[in-house]
Design a protein around this motif. Sequence first.
Motif, mmCIF file in Angstrom:
data_model
loop_
_atom_site.group_PDB
_atom_site.id
_atom_site.type_symbol
_atom_site.label_atom_id
_atom_site.label_comp_id
_atom_site.label_asym_id
_atom_site.label_seq_id
_atom_site.Cartn_x
_atom_site.Cartn_y
_atom_site.Cartn_z
ATOM 1 N N MET A 1 1.894 30.165 28.884
ATOM 2 C CA MET A 1 1.852 29.475 27.607
ATOM 3 C C MET A 1 0.698 30.020 26.770
ATOM 4 O O MET A 1 -0.403 30.203 27.271
ATOM 5 C CB MET A 1 1.661 27.974 27.842
ATOM 6 N N GLU A 2 0.970 30.316 25.509
ATOM 7 C CA GLU A 2 -0.046 30.878 24.603
ATOM 8 C C GLU A 2 -0.669 29.742 23.804
ATOM 9 O O GLU A 2 0.031 28.962 23.160
ATOM 10 C CB GLU A 2 0.599 31.877 23.648
ATOM 11 N N PHE A 3 -2.006 29.632 23.863
ATOM 12 C CA PHE A 3 -2.718 28.619 23.090
ATOM 13 C C PHE A 3 -3.203 29.261 21.798
ATOM 14 O O PHE A 3 -3.906 30.264 21.816
ATOM 15 C CB PHE A 3 -3.895 28.058 23.886
ATOM 16 N N VAL A 4 -2.809 28.676 20.670
ATOM 17 C CA VAL A 4 -3.115 29.241 19.357
ATOM 18 C C VAL A 4 -4.042 28.295 18.612
ATOM 19 O O VAL A 4 -3.761 27.097 18.489
ATOM 20 C CB VAL A 4 -1.824 29.467 18.541
ATOM 21 N N LEU A 5 -5.135 28.831 18.100
ATOM 22 C CA LEU A 5 -6.073 28.066 17.282
ATOM 23 C C LEU A 5 -5.835 28.400 15.820
ATOM 24 O O LEU A 5 -6.036 29.541 15.393
ATOM 25 C CB LEU A 5 -7.517 28.388 17.677
ATOM 26 N N ALA A 6 -5.413 27.394 15.043
ATOM 27 C CA ALA A 6 -5.121 27.596 13.622
ATOM 28 C C ALA A 6 -6.376 27.310 12.801
ATOM 29 O O ALA A 6 -6.397 26.436 11.937
ATOM 30 C CB ALA A 6 -3.974 26.683 13.195
ATOM 31 N N SER A 7 -7.441 28.039 13.082
ATOM 32 C CA SER A 7 -8.729 27.803 12.431
ATOM 33 C C SER A 7 -9.579 29.063 12.503
ATOM 34 O O SER A 7 -9.552 29.777 13.497
ATOM 35 C CB SER A 7 -9.472 26.659 13.128
ATOM 36 N N ALA A 54 1.420 24.790 9.217
ATOM 37 C CA ALA A 54 1.576 26.088 8.540
ATOM 38 C C ALA A 54 1.638 27.226 9.556
ATOM 39 O O ALA A 54 2.457 28.141 9.433
ATOM 40 C CB ALA A 54 0.427 26.310 7.557
ATOM 41 N N VAL A 55 0.789 27.176 10.563
ATOM 42 C CA VAL A 55 0.784 28.230 11.583
ATOM 43 C C VAL A 55 1.990 28.098 12.510
ATOM 44 O O VAL A 55 2.631 29.090 12.868
ATOM 45 C CB VAL A 55 -0.541 28.220 12.372
ATOM 46 N N ALA A 56 2.324 26.855 12.889
ATOM 47 C CA ALA A 56 3.455 26.642 13.805
ATOM 48 C C ALA A 56 4.775 27.096 13.202
ATOM 49 O O ALA A 56 5.725 27.413 13.934
ATOM 50 C CB ALA A 56 3.531 25.175 14.206
ATOM 51 N N ALA A 57 4.858 27.146 11.880
ATOM 52 C CA ALA A 57 6.095 27.541 11.205
ATOM 53 C C ALA A 57 6.267 29.059 11.103
ATOM 54 O O ALA A 57 7.316 29.534 10.659
ATOM 55 C CB ALA A 57 6.137 26.919 9.808
ATOM 56 N N ARG A 58 5.281 29.813 11.519
ATOM 57 C CA ARG A 58 5.354 31.275 11.406
ATOM 58 C C ARG A 58 6.394 31.860 12.359
ATOM 59 O O ARG A 58 6.588 31.358 13.469
ATOM 60 C CB ARG A 58 3.985 31.892 11.691
ATOM 61 N N ASP A 59 7.026 32.930 11.925
ATOM 62 C CA ASP A 59 8.060 33.590 12.736
ATOM 63 C C ASP A 59 7.475 34.471 13.831
ATOM 64 O O ASP A 59 8.180 34.817 14.781
ATOM 65 C CB ASP A 59 8.970 34.448 11.850
ATOM 66 N N PRO A 62 4.258 33.432 19.477
ATOM 67 C CA PRO A 62 4.907 33.438 20.799
ATOM 68 C C PRO A 62 5.802 32.207 20.929
ATOM 69 O O PRO A 62 5.469 31.128 20.436
ATOM 70 C CB PRO A 62 3.725 33.370 21.773
ATOM 71 N N ARG A 63 6.929 32.347 21.601
ATOM 72 C CA ARG A 63 7.904 31.261 21.697
ATOM 73 C C ARG A 63 7.365 30.048 22.446
ATOM 74 O O ARG A 63 7.817 28.926 22.231
ATOM 75 C CB ARG A 63 9.176 31.765 22.384
ATOM 76 N N ASP A 64 6.399 30.276 23.338
ATOM 77 C CA ASP A 64 5.855 29.170 24.131
ATOM 78 C C ASP A 64 4.497 28.700 23.616
ATOM 79 O O ASP A 64 3.692 28.147 24.362
ATOM 80 C CB ASP A 64 5.741 29.583 25.598
ATOM 81 N N ALA A 65 4.236 28.885 22.331
ATOM 82 C CA ALA A 65 2.913 28.587 21.776
ATOM 83 C C ALA A 65 2.631 27.088 21.697
ATOM 84 O O ALA A 65 3.506 26.276 21.383
ATOM 85 C CB ALA A 65 2.771 29.203 20.389
ATOM 86 N N LEU A 66 1.383 26.756 22.000
ATOM 87 C CA LEU A 66 0.806 25.454 21.672
ATOM 88 C C LEU A 66 -0.181 25.729 20.547
ATOM 89 O O LEU A 66 -1.121 26.502 20.722
ATOM 90 C CB LEU A 66 0.037 24.872 22.860
ATOM 91 N N VAL A 67 0.033 25.125 19.387
ATOM 92 C CA VAL A 67 -0.793 25.412 18.212
ATOM 93 C C VAL A 67 -1.709 24.232 17.933
ATOM 94 O O VAL A 67 -1.245 23.085 17.831
ATOM 95 C CB VAL A 67 0.080 25.703 16.974
ATOM 96 N N ASP A 112 3.736 21.720 20.034
ATOM 97 C CA ASP A 112 4.433 22.504 21.050
ATOM 98 C C ASP A 112 5.619 23.137 20.336
ATOM 99 O O ASP A 112 6.602 22.461 20.009
ATOM 100 C CB ASP A 112 4.895 21.577 22.181
ATOM 101 N N VAL A 113 5.513 24.420 20.046
ATOM 102 C CA VAL A 113 6.525 25.110 19.234
ATOM 103 C C VAL A 113 7.891 25.104 19.916
ATOM 104 O O VAL A 113 8.916 24.821 19.285
ATOM 105 C CB VAL A 113 6.066 26.554 18.915
#
Length: 199
Positions: A1-7, A54-59, A62-67, A112-113
Amino acid sequence: MEFVLASASPARLATLTGAGLDPLVIVSGVDESALDGLAPAELALRLAELKCRAVAARDDLPRDALVLGCDSVLELDGEALGKPGTPDEARRRWQRMRGRSGVLHSGHCLIDVAASREAVRLVSTTVDFADVSDAEIDAYVATGEPLHVAGAFTIDGFGGAFVTRIDGDHHNVVGVSLPALRELVIGLGHQWTHLWRRP
């Protein structure tokens, strides 16, 4: 699972990295002024949601991203104090804040994307500020540190000596509450320890 920080916050990234995560940073680029006029706590939460969505909506995620989206606002006399932006404004803020207490509100939004699920949490911490002199304020402003952070102060940098006490989560004052984030992760059906870096 990819952890994404939208900051873009280096302090949030350092806090998460220190807690064992290895976040992918994707800055949202949202217009924060779109939510002017809200009460401080509501503003922090809504900005966190706006950035996260805004970040979670990006194409290209990663498909398993937690943003994770976060935003912090200092409340003083019922007013929301974000980033001062200029030395003069930072100086005025500190002249108001010294010897007083404020409440640092941090909004957290986790998406959870893959599951299209979202969880939010607001965490508030009371911060007592030292009765600093004008010379100390000038020296602090000259470091540049208070210009780009909510409330014109940090607790993990030069400004740490000017915070005499906090009531609440220390990490929240840095910009992300680790206990709250853990609960959000669990609430979305994941294990916190599964997000830790593997050797």
